[in-house]
Enzyme design. Structure first.
Site, PDB file in Angstrom:
ATOM      1  N   GLU A  21       9.293 -10.203 -12.677  1.00 25.73           N
ATOM      2  CA  GLU A  21       8.731 -11.773 -13.672  1.00 25.73           C
ATOM      3  C   GLU A  21       7.475 -12.077 -12.874  1.00 25.73           C
ATOM      4  O   GLU A  21       6.512 -12.195 -13.787  1.00 25.73           O
ATOM      5  CB  GLU A  21       9.832 -12.747 -13.551  1.00 25.73           C
ATOM      6  CG  GLU A  21      11.205 -12.032 -14.357  1.00 25.73           C
ATOM      7  CD  GLU A  21      12.206 -11.631 -13.482  1.00 25.73           C
ATOM      8  OE1 GLU A  21      13.312 -11.441 -13.853  1.00 25.73           O
ATOM      9  OE2 GLU A  21      11.974 -11.147 -12.558  1.00 25.73           O
ATOM     10  N   LEU A  22       7.239 -12.021 -11.337  1.00 27.81           N
ATOM     11  CA  LEU A  22       6.188 -12.665 -11.116  1.00 27.81           C
ATOM     12  C   LEU A  22       5.123 -11.702 -11.040  1.00 27.81           C
ATOM     13  O   LEU A  22       3.889 -12.050 -11.423  1.00 27.81           O
ATOM     14  CB  LEU A  22       6.320 -13.125  -9.413  1.00 27.81           C
ATOM     15  CG  LEU A  22       5.233 -13.435  -8.705  1.00 27.81           C
ATOM     16  CD1 LEU A  22       4.742 -14.987  -9.470  1.00 27.81           C
ATOM     17  CD2 LEU A  22       5.630 -13.667  -7.279  1.00 27.81           C
ATOM     18  N   LYS A  23       5.403 -10.406 -10.894  1.00 30.49           N
ATOM     19  CA  LYS A  23       4.232  -9.340 -11.105  1.00 30.49           C
ATOM     20  C   LYS A  23       3.769  -9.470 -12.647  1.00 30.49           C
ATOM     21  O   LYS A  23       2.370  -9.663 -12.829  1.00 30.49           O
ATOM     22  CB  LYS A  23       4.754  -7.966 -11.053  1.00 30.49           C
ATOM     23  CG  LYS A  23       3.789  -6.939 -11.572  1.00 30.49           C
ATOM     24  CD  LYS A  23       4.868  -5.580 -11.437  1.00 30.49           C
ATOM     25  CE  LYS A  23       3.640  -4.470 -12.190  1.00 30.49           C
ATOM     26  NZ  LYS A  23       2.532  -4.049 -11.302  1.00 30.49           N
ATOM     27  N   ILE A 446      -9.439  10.386  -4.183  1.00 24.83           N
ATOM     28  CA  ILE A 446      -8.268  10.551  -3.213  1.00 24.83           C
ATOM     29  C   ILE A 446      -6.838  11.322  -3.886  1.00 24.83           C
ATOM     30  O   ILE A 446      -6.343  12.000  -3.463  1.00 24.83           O
ATOM     31  CB  ILE A 446      -7.791   8.910  -2.801  1.00 24.83           C
ATOM     32  CG1 ILE A 446      -8.945   8.532  -1.956  1.00 24.83           C
ATOM     33  CG2 ILE A 446      -6.375   9.266  -2.007  1.00 24.83           C
ATOM     34  CD1 ILE A 446      -9.278   9.387  -0.778  1.00 24.83           C
ATOM     35  N   GLU A 499      -3.037  13.258 -11.318  1.00 27.46           N
ATOM     36  CA  GLU A 499      -1.400  12.687 -11.261  1.00 27.46           C
ATOM     37  C   GLU A 499      -0.804  12.173 -12.250  1.00 27.46           C
ATOM     38  O   GLU A 499       0.173  11.421 -12.080  1.00 27.46           O
ATOM     39  CB  GLU A 499      -1.318  12.135  -9.949  1.00 27.46           C
ATOM     40  CG  GLU A 499      -1.860  12.873  -8.815  1.00 27.46           C
ATOM     41  CD  GLU A 499      -1.739  12.025  -7.277  1.00 27.46           C
ATOM     42  OE1 GLU A 499      -1.097  11.159  -7.277  1.00 27.46           O
ATOM     43  OE2 GLU A 499      -2.390  12.707  -6.227  1.00 27.46           O
ATOM     44  N   TRP A 576       7.971   5.370   3.275  1.00 25.59           N
ATOM     45  CA  TRP A 576       8.035   4.793   1.564  1.00 25.59           C
ATOM     46  C   TRP A 576       9.334   5.079   1.125  1.00 25.59           C
ATOM     47  O   TRP A 576       9.446   5.041  -0.222  1.00 25.59           O
ATOM     48  CB  TRP A 576       6.852   5.182   0.991  1.00 25.59           C
ATOM     49  CG  TRP A 576       5.528   4.646   1.705  1.00 25.59           C
ATOM     50  CD1 TRP A 576       5.687   3.685   2.860  1.00 25.59           C
ATOM     51  CD2 TRP A 576       4.454   4.820   1.249  1.00 25.59           C
ATOM     52  NE1 TRP A 576       4.064   3.388   3.052  1.00 25.59           N
ATOM     53  CE2 TRP A 576       3.325   3.883   1.971  1.00 25.59           C
ATOM     54  CE3 TRP A 576       3.807   5.442   0.142  1.00 25.59           C
ATOM     55  CZ2 TRP A 576       2.135   4.008   1.973  1.00 25.59           C
ATOM     56  CZ3 TRP A 576       2.360   5.343  -0.030  1.00 25.59           C
ATOM     57  CH2 TRP A 576       1.584   4.631   0.847  1.00 25.59           C
ATOM     58  N   HIS A 656      -4.974  11.921   4.018  1.00 28.43           N
ATOM     59  CA  HIS A 656      -5.738  10.494   3.688  1.00 28.43           C
ATOM     60  C   HIS A 656      -4.797   9.856   4.475  1.00 28.43           C
ATOM     61  O   HIS A 656      -3.616   9.574   4.073  1.00 28.43           O
ATOM     62  CB  HIS A 656      -5.501  10.466   2.090  1.00 28.43           C
ATOM     63  CG  HIS A 656      -5.820   8.866   1.925  1.00 28.43           C
ATOM     64  ND1 HIS A 656      -6.874   8.411   1.792  1.00 28.43           N
ATOM     65  CD2 HIS A 656      -5.017   8.085   1.196  1.00 28.43           C
ATOM     66  CE1 HIS A 656      -6.915   7.060   1.410  1.00 28.43           C
ATOM     67  NE2 HIS A 656      -5.969   7.047   0.985  1.00 28.43           N
ATOM     68  N   CYS A 658      -4.639   5.202   4.853  1.00 27.40           N
ATOM     69  CA  CYS A 658      -5.194   3.808   4.169  1.00 27.40           C
ATOM     70  C   CYS A 658      -4.496   2.604   4.867  1.00 27.40           C
ATOM     71  O   CYS A 658      -3.494   2.730   5.128  1.00 27.40           O
ATOM     72  CB  CYS A 658      -5.140   3.921   2.893  1.00 27.40           C
ATOM     73  SG  CYS A 658      -3.725   3.793   2.089  1.00 27.40           S
ATOM     74  N   HIS A 709      -8.315  -1.700  -3.941  1.00 27.50           N
ATOM     75  CA  HIS A 709      -7.196  -2.784  -4.256  1.00 27.50           C
ATOM     76  C   HIS A 709      -7.825  -3.908  -4.852  1.00 27.50           C
ATOM     77  O   HIS A 709      -6.868  -4.966  -4.863  1.00 27.50           O
ATOM     78  CB  HIS A 709      -6.608  -2.878  -3.116  1.00 27.50           C
ATOM     79  CG  HIS A 709      -5.674  -1.773  -2.729  1.00 27.50           C
ATOM     80  ND1 HIS A 709      -6.234  -0.552  -2.160  1.00 27.50           N
ATOM     81  CD2 HIS A 709      -4.311  -1.381  -2.698  1.00 27.50           C
ATOM     82  CE1 HIS A 709      -5.162   0.274  -1.992  1.00 27.50           C
ATOM     83  NE2 HIS A 709      -4.061  -0.179  -2.419  1.00 27.50           N
TER      84      HIS A 709
END
Length: 776
Positions: A21-23, A446, A499, A576, A656, A658, A709
């Site tokens: 919800e916050l997103k 990337i 992708e 991840w 890659h 980051c 970002h």
């Protein structure tokens, strides 16, 4: 202090909302589709529902068990704003009283048209990203306590006595970077005596509101840094000696997640703090002598893993807790870390196999485990039934099909040293130059391109059967055609297929590998409004069939320019995902690496000439103590080389990385033996190129020139300046030009404009370095 610490607590709780919800509220506000009142109302609703849920799960709403750990974006940014720590380049943002409003707060986080945001990097050894404060010798500080006080008042009105949570002063300054233009001898910790009065004033204000306990997170104390040990010990004594002075304050609780305090425990305990949290999952169980230094205080035992999702071994945990009982040391039970690193509730994952679901413990289940263990501490024997039930589940898991697969284990057992070694780089470089015929400063991206609403809709419709497999494939092929045509029009030298078929760079592979499962609702905050769904790696890993070959081959059929095959590396897949803990990570990494090795070989057979194996999380898993780092870097590098070493000399292997501090792991990056390595560099304004030059990095490298970002579009001149700085430290013939990361989260308008500027800047610098006088 005479106020007892709660018997059970947690260090923090997810704040994005069970359904993100916050997103949604943040992105609606940023896009202008909702006003500030709507955002603040949703944030308030999330906080109050969190307090109610934690009460329902067993925390006491009246004794400070519940931490006020909510953030609209990032907890480090929140502390910087409370302290008024605003970099000089944002000096216009505070009002006349030094206060930052909501839009100013988001400007620090996301930048604006002319200024990049604060740098972002990994939060210790997690996949969470924090914003790095910039502090100079003259940075002004001014207490802005309104956000903290407002949440305390709001909770009290709803019937909850919460525990305000801030980043502690030592960690805050250790995580900060020196502002541009500051004397090289300056370090932000030099400003400790300037920020402590602000922390002390905040404590007085909280005491006036009846706050009984305040939590200071000090994970910086469990990590080795370049700072001399005696300097950190002195900072701890100064900080908590000052904050503990006087009676006009709440009790002080210092949390130290993600590792072991070691010798720093005694120094912290010697101050006037009232309770100390120890991470007993990543850190060591304290000895009797170490417990003894906490006499008269509370030992808060972080015994329930806040960083992984497997059901706790309650029998083992209760045994550890029994060893911590000591005279004149109160014992409380907690999570090892904030629960912001795990999803909300395993109970809603009804699509998972019930057996697998029984092995899981998300945030809500972990709160319940803390409550059970706290009852054991208070009344030994009263929860023996719950402990025995957990033991039965764990025993059943060990014997379940797929947890151990003999063929997978035989393959890893048969590996030899030659399986981890590729041919000479000089020979490879010559073969690749002949095969690819790329210009100086070749341009590429990337991997991912923006995931449009149409693509997300097609994926959702395919998942529920509203699109046939053929219709879904046709939609993805249309998007690939668009992406390839766009890159050709923009003038890129090496293309990607975009992708479109991938929902997430790890989950996509997890869905195609044995030994994994994926959740539907297991969202975890990565930064700001960005959330990921870590996969569940529960068993031995193998690849039943090719994964990426059809999509890469289709894209290559559309163009004469090389198209990169795109894979996610073994360490990142582990970092991840929520990974099994019943065997060494190195063994699991080799299983994943062998599955990827099969994919590399199939891509080669299909004619792919460049293959990128992304390892953005290489540094993320780096142990926080130097003594443990060499072993980790050895197995993580070996896993990458196992995945890539079978590639032919003419096949160019890219990787890659980051959003990490790369200087400390450059030797390991070199050890990956990739032909080209792309690195985040734009937000840190190309700092990494100095380290690359000092190291003598000899292979291809692409320091990122476009910070994806942030929503801002960098100009040609801005990108050109970054490239010119790179050329001054790294030979032009080694340099590639690329964004910092994939473009999945961006929109097409800003992406096209930014990429057009990137190519324009690359061509300008290319022309300059090829001119007789070079860049001068």
């Amino acid at each position: 202090m005479s106020i007892p610490f709660p018997h059970s607590t947690i260090i923090g709780y997810p704040r994005i909302g069970p359904r993100r919800e916050l997103k949604k509220a943040l992105e609606a506000y940023w896009s202008g589709q909702a006003d500030r009142a709507a955002l603040e109302d949703e944030a308030r609703r999330i906080r109050e529902s969190t307090y109610a849920r934690l009460t329902e799960l067993g925390l006491n709403p009246h004794d400070s068990s519940i931490p006020a750990s909510f953030s609209l974006y990032d907890q480090v940014l929140d502390t910087a704003v409370v302290l008024g720590a605003v970099p000089e380049r944002f000096a216009d943002l505070p009002d006349d009283d030094g206060v930052l409003d909501l839009d100013a707060y988001f400007t620090l986080a996301r930048g604006d048209a002319t200024r990049p945001p604060l740098e972002m990097t990994k939060w210790f050894d997690t996949n969470y990203h924090y914003l790095v404060p910039e502090i100079g010798a003259a940075t002004p500080f001014a207490l802005s306590p309104d956000s903290v006080l407002r949440e305390v008042d709001e909770a009290a009105e709803a019937g909850y006595r919460v525990r305000p949570t801030l980043i502690g002063p030592v960690t805050f300054l250790l995580l900060s970077k020196a502002d541009d233009g500051t004397d090289p001898a300056f370090v932000p910790l030099d400003r400790l005596h300037d920020v402590l009065p602000l922390y002390r004033d905040l404590l007085r204000l909280l005491a006036d509101r009846g706050v009984r306990w305040v939590q200071f997170d000090e994970p910086g104390l469990v990590a080795d840094t370049e700072m001399p040990e005696e300097r950190i010990e002195a900072a701890v004594r100064e900080a908590y000696g000052h904050l503990a002075e006087g009676a006009d304050r709440p009790a002080l609780f210092v949390a130290t997640p993600y590792g072991t305090l070691g010798t720093r425990l005694a120094g912290l305990a010697a101050t006037g703090v009232d309770a100390v949290h120890l991470d007993l999952v990543k850190g060591a169980v304290p000895t009797a002598a170490e417990i003894g230094v906490l006499r008269g205080k509370t030992l808060v035992a972080g015994i329930v893993d806040g960083h992984n999702v497997w059901k706790a071994d309650l029998a083992a945990a209760s045994g550890v807790l029994d060893t911590l009982r000591a005279d004149d040391v109160a014992l409380s039970v907690a999570t090892s870390t904030s629960l912001q690193h795990v999803p909300y509730d395993a109970g809603i994952e009804q699509a998972l196999d019930p057996l697998l679901r029984s092995w899981l413990s998300f945030a809500d289940q972990k709160v319940q485990e803390v409550a059970v263990l706290a009852r054991h501490v208070a009344h030994p024997g009263v929860v023996d039934g719950e402990i025995a039930a957990a033991a039965r589940i764990l025993a059943g898991r060990r014997a379940s099909p797929g947890v151990e697969v003999p063929a997978v284990r035989a393959r890893t057992a048969d590996l030899t040293p030659s399986d981890f070694v590729r041919g000479d780089y000089g020979e490879r470089r010559a073969a690749q130059q002949a095969a690819l015929e790329l210009p100086v400063l070749p341009t590429t991206t990337i991997g991912s391109f923006p995931q449009t609403a149409e693509i997300r809709s097609a994926r959702a419709r395919a998942a529920r059967g509203a699109l046939t497999a053929e219709q879904y494939e046709a939609a993805l092929q249309d998007e690939i055609r668009r992406v390839v045509r766009l890159q050709e029009d923009l003038g890129f030298d090496v293309l990607v297929h975009g992708e479109a078929e991938r929902n997430d760079m790890v989950q996509y592979f997890a869905e195609h590998l044995n030994g994994f499962d994926v959740t539907r609702h297991g969202w975890v905050q990565s930064y700001g409004s960005r959330c990921t769904r870590p996969s569940l790696l529960w068993g031995d890993v193998s690849r039943p069939a090719p994964i990426t070959v059809p999509w890469t081959s289709f894209a290559q059929s559309l163009t004469d320019r090389p198209v990169k095959g795109m894979l996610t590396g073994p360490v990142t897949i582990l970092a991840w995902s929520f990974v099994r803990t019943d065997q060494p990570l190195a063994d699991t990494a080799n299983q994943v690496a062998l599955a990827l090795r099969d994919e590399v070989e199939d891509l080669e057979r299909a004619g792919t000439r460049i293959i990128q194996v992304d390892e953005p999380a290489l540094r993320e898993l780096l142990p926080l103590r130097r003594a443990d780092q060499a072993a980790y870097l050895a197995w993580s590098v070996r896993a990458f080389t196992l995945a890539t070493a079978s590639a032919a000399p003419a096949t160019q292997i890219h990787t890659h990385l980051c959003y990490s501090e790369f200087g400390s792991v450059l030797a390991a990056i070199d050890g990956l033996d990739a032909d080209v390595t792309s690195l985040e560099a734009a937000r840190s304004r190309m700092e990494v190129v100095h380290d690359l030059g000092e190291h003598g990095f000899g292979r291809g490298v692409g320091p990122g020139v476009y910070d994806i970002h942030s929503p801002r579009v960098p100009s040609v001149e801005e990108i050109q300046a970054l490239l010119e700085r790179a050329v001054r430290h790294v030979p032009a013939e080694q340099l590639w030009v690329n964004p910092d990361c994939g473009l999945k989260t961006r929109g097409y308008r800003e992406t096209e404009e930014s990429l057009r500027n990137l190519v324009g800047a690359a061509r300008a610098v290319r022309a300059a370095v090829e001119a007789p006088a070079g860049l001068g």
